[in-house]
Design a protein around this motif. Structure first.
Motif, PDB file in Angstrom:
ATOM      1  N   THR A 140     -13.206   8.127 -54.808  1.00 59.09           N
ATOM      2  CA  THR A 140     -14.611   7.725 -54.824  1.00 59.09           C
ATOM      3  C   THR A 140     -15.138   7.619 -53.394  1.00 59.09           C
ATOM      4  OG1 THR A 140     -14.105   5.348 -54.782  1.00 59.09           O
ATOM      5  CG2 THR A 140     -14.318   6.397 -56.964  1.00 59.09           C
ATOM      6  N   VAL A 152     -19.509   6.543 -56.057  1.00 52.85           N
ATOM      7  CA  VAL A 152     -19.622   7.861 -56.686  1.00 52.85           C
ATOM      8  C   VAL A 152     -18.218   8.440 -56.819  1.00 52.85           C
ATOM      9  CG1 VAL A 152     -20.534  10.196 -56.484  1.00 52.85           C
ATOM     10  CG2 VAL A 152     -21.901   8.249 -55.691  1.00 52.85           C
ATOM     11  N   GLN A 156     -18.336  12.811 -60.690  1.00 55.92           N
ATOM     12  CA  GLN A 156     -19.795  12.697 -60.614  1.00 55.92           C
ATOM     13  C   GLN A 156     -20.366  13.594 -59.525  1.00 55.92           C
ATOM     14  OE1 GLN A 156     -19.830   8.424 -60.071  1.00 55.92           O
ATOM     15  NE2 GLN A 156     -20.689   8.084 -62.106  1.00 55.92           N
ATOM     16  N   GLU A 157     -19.676  13.633 -58.384  1.00 57.25           N
ATOM     17  CA  GLU A 157     -20.137  14.479 -57.288  1.00 57.25           C
ATOM     18  C   GLU A 157     -20.056  15.960 -57.666  1.00 57.25           C
ATOM     19  OE1 GLU A 157     -21.343  15.280 -53.178  1.00 57.25           O
ATOM     20  OE2 GLU A 157     -21.691  13.777 -54.743  1.00 57.25           O
TER      21      GLU A 157
END
Length: 296
Positions: A140, A152, A156-157
């Motif tokens: 993250t 994040v 998600q990225e």
């Protein structure tokens, strides 16, 4: 008169102290501190640019000076100049700052319509994720938006970057490539905004039933908030357009422009997140089939 002067001076000192506390700018009288003062207190972007340049040349917080300077240039509609500045001076910046510099560069490419460069950089960033280089090897990272910090994940990225890549392909009217990318993004970390874009691509390719199904699912969503309301409103507009459409444009047989190693990297990433899958994912079979058809 002397009392008024002392009072004014004390007020200025208090303002200066408050500025350093709020914006965390070094109180030293260096070029970067002067640049931030010109930008945020004096509201003089041209003067700020002069001091940002001086900060870069003097080696005073180069990472921050270059990024802040690019943001100010964008505000002054000097986007092309900002792009060249980043390309020229990012070699002076630390390794940890390169990811955030990339994000600024992507925003600049988007603003001035340099879509091909935007696509190339997005694919480069995705490849760095596949190689385990994103977030300096951590699962993250801490991001900031509107003054708030949040975490994040790599997934998600990846989904965010794929969404941006799909949008870039849409700007080139390459709806086949955009569809493939949006489907992959939805498999990783789905959201209604990307689903809307996927439905739009399917409509452009005369895949009405698939588009209708996606749009109806969005309209059935119960998520609250301004963003969710805007997305459902757009979904309703697209659904109305779909229902009223009597004739669509012919299928645009544009190439996918997805490199073999790029596709393989996506598959490897998905396999890492779902190790039980032993065969190629359907989406990759579709990519291969589409590529073979186009080759013919």
């Amino acid at each position: 008169m002397e009392g008024e002067y002392s009072k004014k001076k004390r007020s200025e000192d208090d303002e200066e102290h408050l500025f350093h506390v709020i914006y965390k700018v070094p109180s030293a009288d260096g070029p970067y501190g002067r640049a931030k003062h010109a930008q945020l207190v004096q509201k003089d972007p041209e003067a700020a640019l002069v001091w940002f340049w001086k900060a870069i040349n003097a080696g005073d917080r180069v990472d921050s000076a270059l990024k802040d300077m690019a943001v100010v240039m964008k505000q002054l509609d000097r986007t092309e100049e900002a792009i060249e500045a980043i390309k020229s001076f990012r070699v002076l910046c630390s390794r940890n700052s390169q990811e955030s510099i990339d994000n600024i560069l992507l925003d600049l490419y988007k603003k001035c319509g340099r879509i091909d460069e935007q696509i190339a950089l997005l694919k480069q960033k995705l490849r760095s994720i596949y190689r385990g280089e994103a977030f300096n090897g951590r699962p993250t990272k801490t991001a900031r938006s509107h003054g708030k910090k949040f975490q994040v994940s790599v997934k998600q990225e990846t989904s965010r970057l794929l969404g941006n890549l799909g949008w870039a392909y849409m700007q080139k009217s390459n709806y086949m490539a955009a569809e493939v990318v949006y489907k992959k993004a939805q498999m990783i970390d789905p959201d209604d905004n990307k689903a809307c874009n996927l439905a739009f691509c399917l409509m452009k390719r005369a895949r009405y039933d698939e588009a209708r199904s996606i749009l109806k699912d969005i309209l059935l969503g119960r998520t609250q908030g301004a963003e969710a309301i805007r997305t459902r409103s757009r979904a309703q507009e697209l659904l109305t357009e779909l229902e009223n459409e009597t004739q669509m444009l012919p299928l645009d047989l544009l190439g996918l422009d997805l490199d073999e190693d790029f596709v393989d990297g996506l598959e490897r990433l998905m396999n890492a997140w779902a190790p039980s899958r032993s065969r190629r994912l359907p989406i990759f079979e579709e990519i291969s089939t589409s590529r073979d058809q186009l080759a013919c």
